[in-house]
Structure formats: structure tokens, C-alpha cells
Scaffold this motif. Sequence first.
Motif, mmCIF file in Angstrom:
data_model
loop_
_atom_site.group_PDB
_atom_site.id
_atom_site.type_symbol
_atom_site.label_atom_id
_atom_site.label_comp_id
_atom_site.label_asym_id
_atom_site.label_seq_id
_atom_site.Cartn_x
_atom_site.Cartn_y
_atom_site.Cartn_z
ATOM 1 N N LEU A 133 0.673 -1.171 0.022
ATOM 2 C CA LEU A 133 0.030 0.084 0.187
ATOM 3 C C LEU A 133 0.987 1.112 0.010
ATOM 4 N N PHE A 134 1.640 1.389 0.802
ATOM 5 C CA PHE A 134 2.540 2.425 0.973
ATOM 6 C C PHE A 134 3.597 2.742 -0.205
ATOM 7 N N TRP A 135 3.944 1.358 -0.685
ATOM 8 C CA TRP A 135 4.731 1.371 -2.044
ATOM 9 C C TRP A 135 3.917 2.153 -3.167
ATOM 10 N N LEU A 136 2.335 1.791 -3.218
ATOM 11 C CA LEU A 136 1.789 2.689 -4.360
ATOM 12 C C LEU A 136 1.860 4.068 -3.966
ATOM 13 N N LEU A 137 1.643 4.555 -2.741
ATOM 14 C CA LEU A 137 1.825 5.758 -2.549
ATOM 15 C C LEU A 137 3.077 6.527 -2.747
ATOM 16 N N GLU A 138 3.980 6.143 -2.526
ATOM 17 C CA GLU A 138 5.469 6.118 -3.063
ATOM 18 C C GLU A 138 5.536 6.310 -4.470
ATOM 19 N N HIS A 139 5.285 5.194 -5.053
ATOM 20 C CA HIS A 139 5.402 4.795 -6.528
ATOM 21 C C HIS A 139 4.512 6.055 -7.557
ATOM 22 N N TYR A 140 3.512 6.344 -7.029
ATOM 23 C CA TYR A 140 2.870 7.406 -7.774
ATOM 24 C C TYR A 140 2.876 8.812 -7.170
ATOM 25 N N ARG A 141 3.659 9.009 -6.121
ATOM 26 C CA ARG A 141 4.075 10.214 -5.689
ATOM 27 C C ARG A 141 2.820 10.963 -5.208
ATOM 28 N N ILE A 142 2.122 10.105 -4.163
ATOM 29 C CA ILE A 142 1.040 10.636 -3.462
ATOM 30 C C ILE A 142 1.420 10.955 -1.933
ATOM 31 N N SER A 143 1.284 12.390 -1.694
ATOM 32 C CA SER A 143 2.228 12.599 -0.601
ATOM 33 C C SER A 143 1.330 12.029 0.761
ATOM 34 N N PHE A 144 2.114 11.770 1.700
ATOM 35 C CA PHE A 144 1.397 11.376 3.115
ATOM 36 C C PHE A 144 2.559 11.641 4.124
ATOM 37 N N SER A 145 1.978 11.832 5.494
ATOM 38 C CA SER A 145 2.645 12.040 6.774
ATOM 39 C C SER A 145 3.800 11.117 6.867
ATOM 40 N N ARG A 146 4.838 11.312 6.668
ATOM 41 C CA ARG A 146 5.858 10.252 7.402
ATOM 42 C C ARG A 146 5.781 9.833 8.675
ATOM 43 N N LYS A 147 5.381 11.134 9.339
ATOM 44 C CA LYS A 147 5.327 11.079 10.955
ATOM 45 C C LYS A 147 4.404 10.144 11.198
ATOM 46 N N SER A 148 3.180 10.096 10.743
ATOM 47 C CA SER A 148 2.078 9.393 10.792
ATOM 48 C C SER A 148 2.264 7.859 10.360
ATOM 49 N N GLY A 149 2.938 7.781 9.406
ATOM 50 C CA GLY A 149 3.352 6.500 8.789
ATOM 51 C C GLY A 149 4.500 5.921 9.786
ATOM 52 N N LYS A 150 5.167 6.407 10.518
ATOM 53 C CA LYS A 150 6.305 5.835 11.178
ATOM 54 C C LYS A 150 5.517 5.668 12.730
ATOM 55 N N LEU A 151 4.438 6.174 12.911
ATOM 56 C CA LEU A 151 3.611 5.946 14.357
ATOM 57 C C LEU A 151 2.793 4.488 13.722
ATOM 58 N N ILE A 152 1.968 4.551 12.734
ATOM 59 C CA ILE A 152 1.397 3.293 12.393
ATOM 60 C C ILE A 152 2.391 2.250 12.286
ATOM 61 N N PHE A 153 3.795 2.273 12.032
ATOM 62 C CA PHE A 153 4.492 1.067 11.873
ATOM 63 C C PHE A 153 4.755 0.878 13.171
#
Length: 430
Positions: A200-220
Motif C-alpha cells: 500500500l505504501f509502495w503505491l503511495l510512494e510510486h505514484y508520488r501521493i504525499s502522506f505524512s511520514r510522521k504518521s506512517g512511522k507511528l503506524i509502523f
Amino acid sequence: MNLYAKRTWLLVALLNLVVVAFLGLLLRWIFVAPVADLNFKFLLHAHSHVALLGWLYSAMFIALLTAFLPAELADKETYTWQFWLSQGAVLGMLLSFPVQGYGAVSITFSTAHILLSYWFIYRFLKDTQKARLSKGRHRFSLLFVKAALFFLALSSLGPWAMGPIMALGYSGSVAYFNTIYFYLHFLYNGWFTFAVLGLLFWLLEHYRISFSRKSGKLIFRLMFWACLPAYLLSVLWTKPNAIVYIAGGTAAFAQVLAWGVLLLMLLPVYNQVSALFARSTRGLAILAALAFSLKTVMQLATAFPYMADLAFRLRFFIIGYLHLVLIGFISFFIVTFFAQQGWLSFRYSMSKWGMGLFVLAFIGTEALLFLQGVLFWIGWGAIQYYHQLLLGMSVFLPLGILLFFAAQVRGRSRPLVGCGPKLNPPLQKV
């Protein structure tokens, strides 16, 4: 990248899903009209192993390989050997489990598959280092994938422990069942769930859809550290000390928090994410998201003693939950991902009819399973002709996926959309 060879692999994995669906139908047929010389438990072992290893593991193997590794590494002969040897191990389990259950032959093939998974973990991680992916565009999604591979290795401790447990005569004991739950928990809550999130995050990165890295790290962090003690939710049926309930409940609550953060992170970019998928696959993506949400909430519910005991006593809830996770969440996401990448097609009406039948049958059987569980819970008893109704709905599971598979074979020669970090395919609807 040799995309056509990899697509052949995907068709093999999909064929395993067809086999799984027919085995599931046979299991439900046995409740209506028992078949002489067919051992239900042995057949169930074959069904579950081909589902987990022949379909889900194989599909995830292909997805991770082709999404993360550049062509020169993904096309290495090593991975070809790994894939086809793993298929040989799955075929061996398919033929041996219905005959002997857990016996010398089936254990040999399942052990071979575990060793092959270790080989894949080692080789994949080495190649991600060689490609310097930890410093590239997909470094964040790779974090989830590395965690997925860690949980894949951890889950294998369950099968390794089964041999000594059975040899010592503890088959059917508390240790026996908790070992099975250990394997299943870290397989679907660890390996498969983290692999799905990685894609899922690969898709966001691959198609350059911006998301909060801070939130992503918290999720992880929440999900990774919660996954370990969340195993305790699987042992609550033994009615352990209160501290175990508290630890399991805390882990389940952390997972709910992670789900909430993920939802808040994706809501602002919903239209961009939705645009990645064609209308024919958008519904599957929504179903996968709903299944993941239900899975997360249901895990929290089982942290309460009453619900934990209820879930264990009523087999309908257990079967419904496992199918919700393995089909509704993971399988639907896998199909959506490969369709978005152009590896699976809905261009033929046979594809749409097939997947439509499969989805409707899945929803119908899930509704019936949970309804029957609820009726027993409140003391209303069994639904009249329950097994016949379940069998009737289940017919459309193998029929639907067989039609879908046939449509993919029919369209095998059509052009493929490339996938992988170096190819950077344009945004397409498939």
C-alpha cells in the motif's frame, strides 16, 4: 524484467486458489453428505496449507519481488528456483495431507517450504541491500516489508515445534493448539498484514501521493510492537491470568489506534488513491479496507474474557473471521494490486462475472456463518437447512474464481503494464 514469466507464476498462484476453493466446497459437502474414506481433518489440512502457501505466499512472493527489486535482480535464476520448488512442495502437501494428515510425507514437504521461505528472506534482503533500496524512493514501504519477512520467519517456529509436541503424545493438547495459533497469528497478522501495508505504501510512494511520514512511522511502530503481544489474544481460550488479558487487550487497542491513524492519513488523499484503480477494481479495494477494519475491531473485542470464550466455543465465528482476513482483506487486496499493475485483467466479461460471483458468494457465506454464530449465542439454535444453504452459496466460490482464472489465461498474451521502481509506469486504469 521478464514480465511474462512472472505473470505465468501469478497464474500458477491463482490456479492454487481455484484448487483451494474446490477443496473448501468439498469440506462443506461432507457436512451435507459424508464421503466414505475422506477424512475431514486431513482434507482441512490440505485446504489450509494450499491456501496459505500455494496462493497467498506465492502471490506475495511475486508482488514483493517485482515491486521492489530492479529487473536485473528480480530476474535472477535464484528466484525462479525458489518459486518452482515451492510449488513442488505445495503440490506434495496437496497430495499427501488428504491421505495421511500430519505424517512423514506431508511434514517433509511442509518443512521443505519453510526452508525455501528462509532462502527467499535471505536472498531478498541481500538484494535490497545491493540495490540500495533503503536509501531510495521506496525506503519507507520497505520498512513494512522487512517487518513482514521477520514475522514470516517467526511464524515458522510454530511448525518446528509441532514435531516434538506430536512425538511426545501431546496432539490435541493446549500446547498443540497454541502452537497452531502461534503460526497462524504471526503468519496473517504479521507476514501477510505487513506485506499488504508495505505494498500500500509502495503505491503511495510510486505514484508520488504525499502522506505524512510522521504518521506512517507511528503506524509502523504501533503495529509492529503490538503484533508480538497480540499473540496472547489467541491463547485467551485457556482462561489465563488477568495480566495476559491486559497485555493482549493493550496490544489490540494499539492496533486500533494504528488503524485510526492510517485512516486519518489516507482520508485527505482518498481521491488520489481512488484514482489509481479502475471502477472494476475499486470495489475490491474498498472491500479489502472494510475487511481490515472489521478484523481490527474484532481483535479488540476478543480481548474481553466473555468474547474470547464465545469466539472459541462457536466455531462459526472462527471460520468466518479467518475467511474475513484471508479472503476479504488479504486476497482482495492482492487481486486489486495486481489488477492495478496490469497483471490481472477485468477487460473480459468473464473476469467481471467470475469475480462478481466470488465476491457475492464470499459475502453470502460470511453473513450466514456469523448469523448462525449469533443465533447460537442468543439461544435461538440452528438455522433450518444451514449446511445445505452454506453449501449452495459456496458453489459460487470455485465457480467464480475458475471463471476469473480462465479469463486471465485467455488474456495471457495481451500487453502488460510494467511494475518495479525503475520502470515507473504512468498512472493507468486497468
